[in-house]
Design a protein around this motif. Structure first.
Motif, mmCIF file in Angstrom:
data_model
loop_
_atom_site.group_PDB
_atom_site.id
_atom_site.type_symbol
_atom_site.label_atom_id
_atom_site.label_comp_id
_atom_site.label_asym_id
_atom_site.label_seq_id
_atom_site.Cartn_x
_atom_site.Cartn_y
_atom_site.Cartn_z
ATOM 1 N N LYS A 85 0.833 -1.201 0.000
ATOM 2 C CA LYS A 85 0.000 0.000 0.000
ATOM 3 C C LYS A 85 0.871 1.256 0.000
ATOM 4 O O LYS A 85 0.655 2.183 -0.784
ATOM 5 N N GLU A 86 1.882 1.266 0.871
ATOM 6 C CA GLU A 86 2.766 2.437 0.931
ATOM 7 C C GLU A 86 3.530 2.632 -0.381
ATOM 8 O O GLU A 86 3.731 3.759 -0.813
ATOM 9 N N GLN A 130 1.109 4.093 -2.886
ATOM 10 C CA GLN A 130 0.879 5.483 -2.535
ATOM 11 C C GLN A 130 2.076 6.339 -2.949
ATOM 12 O O GLN A 130 1.918 7.385 -3.585
ATOM 13 N N PRO A 164 -5.937 5.550 -4.941
ATOM 14 C CA PRO A 164 -6.522 4.370 -4.270
ATOM 15 C C PRO A 164 -7.782 3.902 -4.996
ATOM 16 O O PRO A 164 -8.645 4.715 -5.310
ATOM 17 N N TYR A 169 -6.764 2.090 -0.247
ATOM 18 C CA TYR A 169 -6.207 1.081 -1.178
ATOM 19 C C TYR A 169 -6.628 -0.362 -0.858
ATOM 20 O O TYR A 169 -6.266 -1.280 -1.572
ATOM 21 N N GLY A 218 -4.396 0.046 -6.522
ATOM 22 C CA GLY A 218 -4.283 1.453 -6.879
ATOM 23 C C GLY A 218 -4.251 1.567 -8.397
ATOM 24 O O GLY A 218 -3.909 0.602 -9.080
#
Ligand SMILES: [Zn+2]
Length: 493
Positions: free
Chosen positions: A72-73, A76, A82, A87, A277
């Motif tokens: 997720k990071e 991002q 997202p 996300y 994403g």
């Protein structure tokens, strides 16, 4: 010295470059960006995902959760939008579990509300007809309790909050109870967790993680005040506590009552999540999905199934593709359709993540194609000579959709061998059905599955990072990037 003809070309080459290379043409930008896949990043992301800290990313588990948060990071950081809130597409996986059942007399108690225990699940059950009491603070403990065989001991006052000396006394009491042959110890707890949140319960669990106590294997059951009240009755409880406060000795006879603790098989629902994403394209109702599963088999005892090839390799590549696609997009190379990157969970649990994703995908939108990567970091035994290869499965189900693009990509990467030999519908290994492309395939979406067919360490703890062929992984990542880029930048047919 170069011959004349070559010399001539050498002089003219810079001019040709200057005049004829279109700066924003899709095929040239595709190759330009494919070279931006970073090997050091592939290495470090893969190494993290397959590290012991993530405990083999078993479904469900904290290692899997950490992997999901990491992806997720990265999404991002790459600038993907997202696709779900934060996300994450959360869903619940039904898992087999064993739940403890505690019955004292006519009362049945519920785990997590009335009691908590670290009673080892490997033991079948504990039963007794005699419950006795002792004061953990008593110097001469156990006093008259010289023999606890076949008995359950209630150790008062139980666990008290944040008091180290009381914890030490409780630990000493438990060890003593074990020496005297007790079947189990009940600890009334003044910070019992009915209505408390997960974090507080975890803290309570930590108190059970006492190596001295765990090593003796004596079941310790933390019970609520209500359990003790039911056991001795209100009046007796008050006098019990008064005696306890006044002296070391407890003048309270044992209680003859049936006591049973056992485990029963149960199903529980545990939350897991896909991570997704996307990059918005010119037509926001159409999608190219690029996916890889990030879960693996977890651990069994102290054997960790690292899953470096299966499928930290595909996941690390997914992160790189997201980053490079995003960079191209920022530089004005807007894809024709949305490009959606999905890290699937619970693939090893029967494609649960991709199945759920497809089942929830809005029918207002359309998935044009799906590209899956699952095991792309190693070689099989049949490609020792033609070592730069990747298996491409799915082309021949939709040749009209894939053929020309794949031919283009092959021409751009001479020396790299796309192997279509396990493409057939009647392939005995049923590879089409065995990874996350399958739920898409069932919806008649054109799919491609990139795969190395590594068999040596397949689903074994020996699928580890140092066996990854990094140069090959990077070349495959480039091949897959080029394919995805060309598909997503193609004009609407
Ligand atoms: Zn697998």
């Amino acid at each position: 010295m170069a011959n004349m003809k070559n010399f001539f070309i050498l002089i003219l080459l810079p001019f040709f470059n200057f005049f004829f290379v279109p700066v924003s043409g899709q095929s040239d930008s595709a190759f330009y960006y494919s070279e931006k896949i970073l090997l050091p990043d592939l290495k470090s992301d893969l190494a993290f995902l397959a590290s012991p800290r993530l405990e083999g990313r078993g479904t469900p588990g904290t290692g899997l959760e950490m992997a999901g948060d990491f992806i997720k990071e990265k999404f991002q950081g790459a600038g993907l939008k997202p696709f779900f809130r934060d996300y994450k597409q959360i869903f619940y996986q039904e898992m087999d579990t064993l739940l403890p059942v505690l019955e004292i007399g006519r009362h049945k108690y519920s785990f997590g509300k009335d009691y908590y225990t670290s009673f080892p699940k490997t033991r079948n059950k504990i039963s007794s007809n005699n419950i006795v009491f002792a004061n953990a603070n008593g110097k001469d403990w156990p006093g008259t309790l010289k023999d606890l065989r076949n008995k359950i001991l209630v150790l008062l006052p139980g666990l008290t909050n944040g008091d180290d000396s009381s914890e030490q006394k409780v630990s000493a009491g438990i060890i003593r109870a074990h020496q005297l042959g007790a079947r189990a110890v009940l600890l009334p707890s003044c910070q019992f967790f009915a209505g408390k949140d997960k974090k507080e319960i975890d803290q309570l669990k930590d108190q059970f993680d006492n190596p001295d106590i765990n090593s003796i294997g004596l079941p310790v059951i933390c019970v609520s005040r209500a359990v003790i009240l039911n056991l001795v009755g209100k009046n007796n409880f008050d006098s019990l506590m008064q005696t306890f406060e006044k002296s070391n000795l407890i003048r309270f006879a044992g209680i003859a009552i049936s006591f049973r603790l056992k485990y029963r098989k149960a199903k529980v629902l545990k939350p897991v999540f896909n991570v997704a994403g996307f990059i918005p394209g010119k037509d926001t109702s159409r999608y190219l999905v690029i996916g890889a599963h990030y879960d693996h088999l977890g651990r069994m005892g102290d054997r960790i199934y690292y899953g470096a090839d299966d499928n930290a390799s595909g996941t690390a590549t997914l992160i790189q593709l997201a980053r490079v696609f995003s960079e191209a997009n920022r530089n004005g190379h807007i894809p024709q359709m949305n490009v959606l990157f999905v890290a699937f969970t619970a693939e090893e649990k029967g494609l649960a993540g991709s199945d759920y994703f497809v089942s929830k995908f809005s029918s207002k939108n359309r998935i044009e194609a799906m590209i899956n990567m699952d095991m792309i970091g190693r070689s099989d035994n049949n490609h020792r000579s033609a070592k730069d290869y990747v298996f491409v499965i799915g082309r021949d189900y939709n040749p009209g959709f894939w053929m020309s693009t794949l031919t283009d990509v092959e021409n751009e990467l001479p020396g790299f061998y796309a192997d279509y030999s396990i493409n057939a519908e009647n392939d005995p290994e049923l590879l089409m059905q065995r990874s996350d492309q399958y739920p898409f395939f069932q919806q008649e979406i054109p799919v491609l599955f990139f795969f190395d067919d590594m068999k040596k360490d397949y689903h074994l703890p020996s699928d580890t990072v140092e066996k990854i062929n990094w140069d090959l992984l990077k070349k495959r990542a480039q091949f897959i990037f080029l394919t995805a880029y060309k598909i997503s930048h193609k004009e609407v047919r």
